[in-house]
Scaffold this active site. Structure first.
Site, PDB file in Angstrom:
ATOM      1  N   GLU A 291     -42.033-119.951  48.389  1.00 53.16           N
ATOM      2  CA  GLU A 291     -42.879-120.590  49.406  1.00 53.16           C
ATOM      3  C   GLU A 291     -43.430-121.926  48.909  1.00 53.16           C
ATOM      4  O   GLU A 291     -43.575-122.874  49.685  1.00 53.16           O
ATOM      5  CB  GLU A 291     -44.017-119.649  49.823  1.00 53.16           C
ATOM      6  CG  GLU A 291     -43.574-118.274  50.329  1.00 53.16           C
ATOM      7  CD  GLU A 291     -42.480-118.317  51.380  1.00 53.16           C
ATOM      8  OE1 GLU A 291     -42.388-119.292  52.134  1.00 53.16           O
ATOM      9  OE2 GLU A 291     -41.689-117.352  51.441  1.00 53.16           O
ATOM     10  N   TYR A 380     -29.740-119.198  53.328  1.00 54.62           N
ATOM     11  CA  TYR A 380     -30.367-119.169  52.008  1.00 54.62           C
ATOM     12  C   TYR A 380     -29.306-119.230  50.896  1.00 54.62           C
ATOM     13  O   TYR A 380     -29.295-120.150  50.081  1.00 54.62           O
ATOM     14  CB  TYR A 380     -31.171-117.870  51.833  1.00 54.62           C
ATOM     15  CG  TYR A 380     -32.345-117.695  52.754  1.00 54.62           C
ATOM     16  CD1 TYR A 380     -33.656-117.815  52.271  1.00 54.62           C
ATOM     17  CD2 TYR A 380     -32.173-117.371  54.100  1.00 54.62           C
ATOM     18  CE1 TYR A 380     -34.748-117.625  53.099  1.00 54.62           C
ATOM     19  CE2 TYR A 380     -33.261-117.188  54.940  1.00 54.62           C
ATOM     20  CZ  TYR A 380     -34.547-117.316  54.439  1.00 54.62           C
ATOM     21  OH  TYR A 380     -35.630-117.137  55.271  1.00 54.62           O
TER      22      TYR A 380
END
Length: 606
Positions: A291, A380
């Site tokens: 994050e 991803y």
């Protein structure tokens, strides 16, 4: 044009939002108005068009309270309704500013918001509200141009009942109190895509965990969160060294209730994380590194369209693994890459099995498709593998220099993959490496479904030990020579890889129940706290038909709502005990976030 939005930023572009809202827990509603500032970018534009979904629009005024005409389009089953607002004739020239106040309220069907009763919280004393706007749910929180192609500043004034606290993905600028309510004010001066607008309201307490960081959670969990996320500042500092200075000011973390559907959400200044990260030993802190990496990849340099999501997530995974490698040894990068390839393989298999192989392209066609329905590890891990391949052609040092330059060049913008590609070619042509990069088949990388077209070789001795334990000791030799000491010195990631290898390598021929019972007697997997272990062990047991695990699976399914865990576990449980899977979901579905509930229902064919 963004196929996931009904709005018109190419004609009249929203530049800022000012939200003035009251939080009503009795009605599960946000009520008030948003002041939308926009600028004409196409001569003669007659309407400002905003996205809405499951909102009730009351009326529209200009800043002097004169009414402004508006209408709502027919509802699109995925994208909601367009709010079409008439622009006064004198304001239709390029460069003119148009400001409108839209009075509205959210509804119980606004899927950006989850309203928790006090019984659904840890403290059991107060209700709780949190938002999740990615990918296209900001339009059910506020009328907006809900496309990552457009970035806006925002301010907010949020009225909440005492003694609750409001936080947002913005700088807190004040709090005023009256008899029974508090008003919190916020400002976000860096333009962001609307999917990064976030709000939480609850009984929240904070602890300082670094020079620019606090962790927030319900009071009963704040000490555990403070311990778990103590390395936050180290991650930010490595990110700055690898990329560019951290521009957001603060980096706070919010630990959410268990129903939060994701591992983390990179809301600026306030990352949202799941309590399933509370392993007690900081072993799952890689999610925080991920994050934090979004502070650059995604939040500063943003995918223009959801079909190019790898520009957010592939880059973020790459930076996350660079951060972990620098802190914990370079082997960690390769180790995580090998683990990621397994997850990619599983998702490619899953989409192929569902006859949706086109969604395994790096840039899939999402016309008419809810981006949530295409969500997987593909952007991803396939995106990450593209970057690893490019790095292998030009060398680590030069690639890292390009990455820093790429972030600098495209910060505060929304871009498409061809811009990234063109800048890579331009940069390395200038560096005299045009021959090395001429071998890249960009078209196939971007558009060909399936696994990556070029496979970078990752090397990790620690991974080999974990895989050998799975493939030789347990699959080949059925655990005959296994001992309790096998995994004593294993790091968390090795145990995860060990379990992943077992799952992957026994998909055709499951381990016997006797072998799993022996494994459990040695390693004690049934009673672990670590959510990543628990998820994999339960998956393995369901696949092998170990009936005694089913109550434990149900217990785990109803204790949290993280889609990474609940979706595959419901699918596996449905294969062996469809009645239990469906009855469990039907009984507890109201506890899940609406996004998770919708996806699990699809998985179970309900």
């Amino acid at each position: 044009m963004d196929p996931s939005s009904l709005s018109n930023p190419q004609e009249c572009k929203v530049t800022s939002l000012n939200l003035v809202l009251s939080v009503n827990f009795e009605k599960s509603q946000l009520q008030g108005y948003v002041e939308v500032a926009s600028q004409i970018v196409k001569e003669g534009t007659e309407s400002l068009i905003l996205d809405t979904n499951q909102l009730e629009i009351s009326h529209c005024n200009d800043v002097t309270s004169n009414p402004i005409n508006f209408k709502l389009s027919e509802e699109h089953k995925v994208f909601g309704k367009a709010l079409i607002i008439s622009i006064p004739e004198g304001l239709r020239s390029v460069g003119k500013e148009f400001i409108v106040r839209v009075y509205y309220n959210t509804t119980v069907d606004s899927n950006a918001l989850q309203w928790l009763t006090k019984d659904q919280t840890a403290g059991k004393l107060h209700p709780y509200l949190f938002s999740q706007c990615q990918a296209i749910h900001a339009r059910s929180l506020v009328p907006c141009q809900d496309s990552p192609s457009n970035k806006v500043k925002y301010q907010a004034e949020i009225t909440v009942p005492k003694p609750l606290t409001a936080l947002m993905s913005a700088l807190s600028t004040g709090k005023t109190e009256s008899t029974d309510s508090s008003v919190f004010t916020f400002t976000q001066e860096i333009p962001i895509p609307t999917y990064l607008i976030a709000i939480v309201v609850g009984d929240l307490e904070s602890r300082v965990i670094g020079p620019r960081s606090k962790v927030w959670s319900e009071p009963s969990m704040v000490a555990a969160a403070e311990y778990e996320f103590a390395n936050t500042e180290k991650f930010i500092a490595v990110g700055e060294d690898l990329l560019t200075p951290y521009v957001w000011g603060r980096y706070d973390i919010l630990l959410l209730p268990p129903s939060f559907p994701y591992g983390g959400m990179e809301n600026p200044l306030l990352t949202f994380v799941t309590p399933t990260l509370l392993a007690g030993d900081r072993s799952l802190e890689g999610v925080v590194a991920h994050e934090i990496a979004h502070s650059w990849c995604g939040n500063l340099v943003t995918n223009k369209y959801w079909s190019e999501f790898f520009l957010n997530e592939g880059f973020t995974v790459f930076v996350e693994r660079k951060i972990l490698g620098r802190l914990y040894g370079e082997e960690m990068f390769d180790f995580e890459a090998m683990n990621g390839l397994k997850h990619l393989h599983d998702d490619v298999d899953l989409f192929t099995h569902k006859h949706q192989e086109e969604l395994t392209a790096l840039i899939p066609n999402l016309n008419g498709i809810d981006p949530d329905d295409a969500f997987s590890s593909v952007p991803y891990e396939k995106g990450f593998n593209l970057l690893c391949y490019l790095q292998s052609l030009v060398g680590v040092a030069d690639f890292e220099a390009w990455l820093k330059s790429y972030i600098s060049k495209f910060s505060y913008q929304s871009i498409v993959a061809t811009q990234m590609k063109d800048y890579f070619i331009e940069y390395f042509t200038e560096k005299g490496k045009s021959e090395q990069i001429s071998v890249v088949n960009w078209n196939d990388w971007f558009n060909k479904p399936g696994m990556p077209i070029e496979q970078v070789v990752f090397v990790s001795p620690a991974a080999k030990v974990a895989k050998d334990l799975a493939e030789i000791t347990w699959i080949k030799d059925q655990g005959v020579n296994a001992t309790k000491d096998d995994i004593k010195s294993f790091k968390t990631q090795q145990i995860i890889l060990f379990l992943d290898t077992l799952i992957h390598s026994t998909s055709e021929k499951p381990l016997s129940v006797d072998v799993l019972e022996k494994m459990d007697s040695l390693y004690g997997f049934t009673d672990v706290v670590n959510s990543e272990y628990k998820f994999r062990w339960q998956t393995l047991c369901l696949h092998s038909g170990l009936k005694r695990i089913e109550p434990k699976v149900v217990e785990f399914l109803i204790s949290q709502g993280r889609m990474k865990f609940v979706r595959p576990l419901y699918r596996e449980l449905n294969k062996v005990n469809p009645e239990l899977a469906k009855s469990t979901f039907n009984k507890y579905k109201s506890q899940y976030h609406i996004i998770a509930s919708k996806m699990v229902a699809k998985d179970l064919g309900l």
